[in-house]
Motif scaffolding. Structure first.
Motif, short mmCIF file in Angstrom:
data_model
loop_
_atom_site.label_atom_id
_atom_site.label_comp_id
_atom_site.label_asym_id
_atom_site.label_seq_id
_atom_site.Cartn_x
_atom_site.Cartn_y
_atom_site.Cartn_z
N LEU A 143 0.83 -1.20 0.00
CA LEU A 143 0.00 0.00 0.00
C LEU A 143 0.87 1.26 0.00
CD1 LEU A 143 -2.51 -1.20 2.73
CD2 LEU A 143 -2.64 -1.55 0.26
N GLN A 144 0.57 2.17 -0.94
CA GLN A 144 1.33 3.40 -1.07
C GLN A 144 0.38 4.54 -1.44
OE1 GLN A 144 5.03 2.44 -3.58
NE2 GLN A 144 3.80 0.58 -3.74
N SER A 145 0.80 5.76 -1.15
CA SER A 145 -0.01 6.93 -1.46
C SER A 145 0.72 7.80 -2.48
CB SER A 145 -0.29 7.74 -0.20
OG SER A 145 -0.92 8.97 -0.52
N ARG A 146 -0.05 8.38 -3.39
CA ARG A 146 0.52 9.27 -4.39
C ARG A 146 0.47 10.74 -3.95
NH1 ARG A 146 1.83 6.59 -8.85
NH2 ARG A 146 0.61 4.85 -9.67
N ASP A 147 -0.24 11.02 -2.85
CA ASP A 147 -0.35 12.44 -2.46
C ASP A 147 -0.52 12.59 -0.96
OD1 ASP A 147 -3.19 11.67 -2.43
OD2 ASP A 147 -3.13 12.05 -4.58
N VAL A 148 -1.75 12.43 -0.45
CA VAL A 148 -2.02 12.65 0.97
C VAL A 148 -2.33 11.31 1.64
CG1 VAL A 148 -2.90 14.97 0.51
CG2 VAL A 148 -4.49 13.04 0.57
N GLN A 149 -2.66 11.35 2.92
CA GLN A 149 -2.96 10.11 3.64
C GLN A 149 -4.31 9.55 3.21
OE1 GLN A 149 -2.57 10.37 7.88
NE2 GLN A 149 -3.55 8.40 8.25
N HIS A 150 -4.32 8.25 2.91
CA HIS A 150 -5.54 7.52 2.57
C HIS A 150 -5.63 6.28 3.45
CE1 HIS A 150 -6.11 10.08 -0.96
NE2 HIS A 150 -4.88 9.83 -1.32
N SER A 151 -6.68 5.50 3.26
CA SER A 151 -6.83 4.25 3.99
C SER A 151 -7.54 3.23 3.09
CB SER A 151 -7.62 4.46 5.28
OG SER A 151 -7.64 3.26 6.05
N PHE A 152 -6.89 2.11 2.87
CA PHE A 152 -7.40 1.05 1.99
C PHE A 152 -8.30 0.13 2.81
CE2 PHE A 152 -7.07 -3.21 0.15
CZ PHE A 152 -7.26 -2.98 -1.19
N TRP A 153 -9.58 0.05 2.42
CA TRP A 153 -10.55 -0.73 3.20
C TRP A 153 -11.46 -1.50 2.27
CZ3 TRP A 153 -15.45 1.47 6.01
CH2 TRP A 153 -16.03 0.46 6.78
N VAL A 154 -11.36 -2.83 2.33
CA VAL A 154 -12.32 -3.72 1.69
C VAL A 154 -13.26 -4.19 2.79
CG1 VAL A 154 -12.67 -5.80 0.32
CG2 VAL A 154 -10.59 -4.43 0.01
N VAL A 155 -14.50 -3.75 2.73
CA VAL A 155 -15.43 -3.89 3.85
C VAL A 155 -15.58 -5.35 4.28
CG1 VAL A 155 -17.77 -3.44 4.66
CG2 VAL A 155 -16.64 -1.80 3.14
N ASP A 156 -15.82 -6.25 3.34
CA ASP A 156 -16.08 -7.65 3.69
C ASP A 156 -14.83 -8.38 4.13
OD1 ASP A 156 -19.01 -8.44 2.99
OD2 ASP A 156 -18.40 -7.13 1.37
N PHE A 157 -13.65 -7.82 3.85
CA PHE A 157 -12.41 -8.45 4.32
C PHE A 157 -12.14 -8.12 5.78
CE2 PHE A 157 -10.15 -8.78 -0.09
CZ PHE A 157 -11.18 -9.58 -0.54
N LEU A 158 -12.86 -7.15 6.35
CA LEU A 158 -12.71 -6.74 7.75
C LEU A 158 -11.31 -6.22 8.04
CD1 LEU A 158 -14.60 -9.66 9.58
CD2 LEU A 158 -15.53 -7.57 8.57
N GLN A 159 -10.63 -5.73 7.02
CA GLN A 159 -9.28 -5.18 7.22
C GLN A 159 -9.17 -3.84 6.51
OE1 GLN A 159 -7.00 -9.18 6.28
NE2 GLN A 159 -5.57 -7.70 7.19
N LYS A 160 -8.46 -2.94 7.14
CA LYS A 160 -8.09 -1.69 6.48
C LYS A 160 -6.75 -1.25 7.00
CE LYS A 160 -10.51 1.64 9.49
NZ LYS A 160 -9.38 2.52 9.80
N ARG A 161 -6.05 -0.50 6.18
CA ARG A 161 -4.73 -0.02 6.59
C ARG A 161 -4.48 1.34 5.97
NH1 ARG A 161 -0.54 -4.30 7.78
NH2 ARG A 161 -1.72 -4.07 9.67
N ASP A 162 -3.88 2.22 6.77
CA ASP A 162 -3.60 3.58 6.30
C ASP A 162 -2.41 3.60 5.36
OD1 ASP A 162 -5.67 4.42 7.83
OD2 ASP A 162 -4.46 5.37 9.38
N LEU A 163 -2.45 4.56 4.44
CA LEU A 163 -1.38 4.79 3.48
C LEU A 163 -0.77 6.15 3.81
CD1 LEU A 163 -3.59 2.92 2.08
CD2 LEU A 163 -2.65 3.72 -0.08
N TYR A 164 0.48 6.15 4.24
CA TYR A 164 1.16 7.39 4.59
C TYR A 164 2.13 7.77 3.47
CZ TYR A 164 -0.59 6.51 9.30
OH TYR A 164 -1.39 6.27 10.37
N PRO A 165 1.96 8.93 2.86
CA PRO A 165 2.84 9.30 1.75
C PRO A 165 4.29 9.44 2.19
CG PRO A 165 1.51 11.18 2.46
CD PRO A 165 0.98 9.98 3.18
N GLY A 166 5.18 8.73 1.49
CA GLY A 166 6.60 8.87 1.73
C GLY A 166 7.13 8.18 2.97
N HIS A 167 6.30 7.31 3.61
CA HIS A 167 6.74 6.65 4.84
C HIS A 167 6.64 5.15 4.67
CE1 HIS A 167 7.04 10.27 7.35
NE2 HIS A 167 6.01 10.72 6.66
#
Length: 285
Positions: free
Chosen positions: A180-204
């Motif tokens: 997981l990577q971000s092209r600009d600002v902070q996002h969060s990848f979440w597939v609802v039925d997978f019950l998992q999400k993770r934040d994407l921090y740009p440049g980290h």
């Protein structure tokens, strides 16, 4: 007191009576227990945590109601009841029990989190996931192909319908690593039925920017950004299609035939690396 005992018994019986429902058995979470290899771990941790909280709550409420009823001020009572400055056994009990409860919850949470975050040594599929304002890009690393660059959903209908959402294909029963990577600002990848999400921090990259899963059920699942990332955050949607291995290979072949070879790289970053700020010019007379 008989009414109180009946009420307490009814409250304690509610979980058993409600457990017949499939929704209750998975804690009202979306999807199924076996959508991925991690959903059962997450569901069990969620449900058991609520059971522990309910048990503690019932005991606490029961003790409070018992004290209110049993030690209420009676009619014709004069003066105050005996006053105690402290009760050492009771205070040790009040301290020890919460520490034990918190410790048990911590151990189980840490165990499941370590299992969920463990990376596969050699996953069958590796995918670079890029979040951007306000869509997603997907690169299939081992196959060296990519999906079309993601476009914003435009849910208001004035600029199109959400029928061309970026779609990520995953083969059922195969180990998958999402980077997981971000092209600009902070996002969060979440597939609802997978019950998992993770934040994407740009440049980290110092935290764990990976999700390792094995999809167990074919089907189409909705995904979204779960981090407020700007004006059109609500339109940062995508789909995940879990398909058979043959369908996955066919989709990869279609992408190659379409010319989607290589990876979508930094050229698609919405916010390019900023140049150094210009130095102020020297004053002239």
């Amino acid at each position: 007191m008989r009414h109180f005992a009946a009420l307490a018994a009814g409250i304690l019986a509610l979980p058993a009576l409600a457990s017949c429902s499939a929704e209750v058995s998975r804690g009202f979470l979306p999807g199924a227990r076996d959508t991925t290899n991690n959903t059962q771990l997450i569901t069990d941790l969620w449900v058991n945590s609520w059971i522990a909280a309910l048990v503690v709550g019932v005991i606490t409420w029961g003790l409070m109601i018992w004290v209110i009823v049993a030690y209420r001020r009676r009619k014709n009572t004069v003066g105050f009841p005996p006053q105690l400055s402290y009760n050492l056994p009771l205070e040790v009990f009040y301290l020890a029990i919460p520490l034990i409860v918190i410790g048990v919850l911590f151990v189980f949470t840490d165990r499941e989190q370590r299992a969920i975050d463990a990376r596969y040594p050699n996953p069958d599929v590796v995918i670079d996931v890029f979040g951007k304002q306000w869509s997603w890009d997907f690169n299939y690393v081992k196959e060296q192909v990519h999906e079309d660059a993601g476009q914003q959903a435009h849910l208001n209908g004035s600029y199109g319908a959400p029928d061309r959402l970026p779609t990520l294909y995953l083969p059922v029963g195969k180990t998958v690593e999402l980077h997981l990577q971000s092209r600009d600002v902070q996002h969060s990848f979440w597939v609802v039925d997978f019950l998992q999400k993770r934040d994407l921090y740009p440049g980290h990259e110092q935290y764990n920017p990976y999700i390792s899963i094995t999809p167990n059920r074919t089907g189409e699942y909705m995904g979204k950004c779960a981090e407020l990332c700007g004006e059109y955050h609500s339109e940062m949607l995508f789909k995940v299609r879990v398909v058979t291995e043959q369908e996955y290979d066919s989709h990869i072949a279609d992408l190659k035939a379409k010319g989607n070879t290589g990876n979508l790289g930094a050229d698609y970053d919405r916010v390019p690396q900023s140049a150094p700020a210009p130095q102020p010019a020297e004053a002239t007379e």
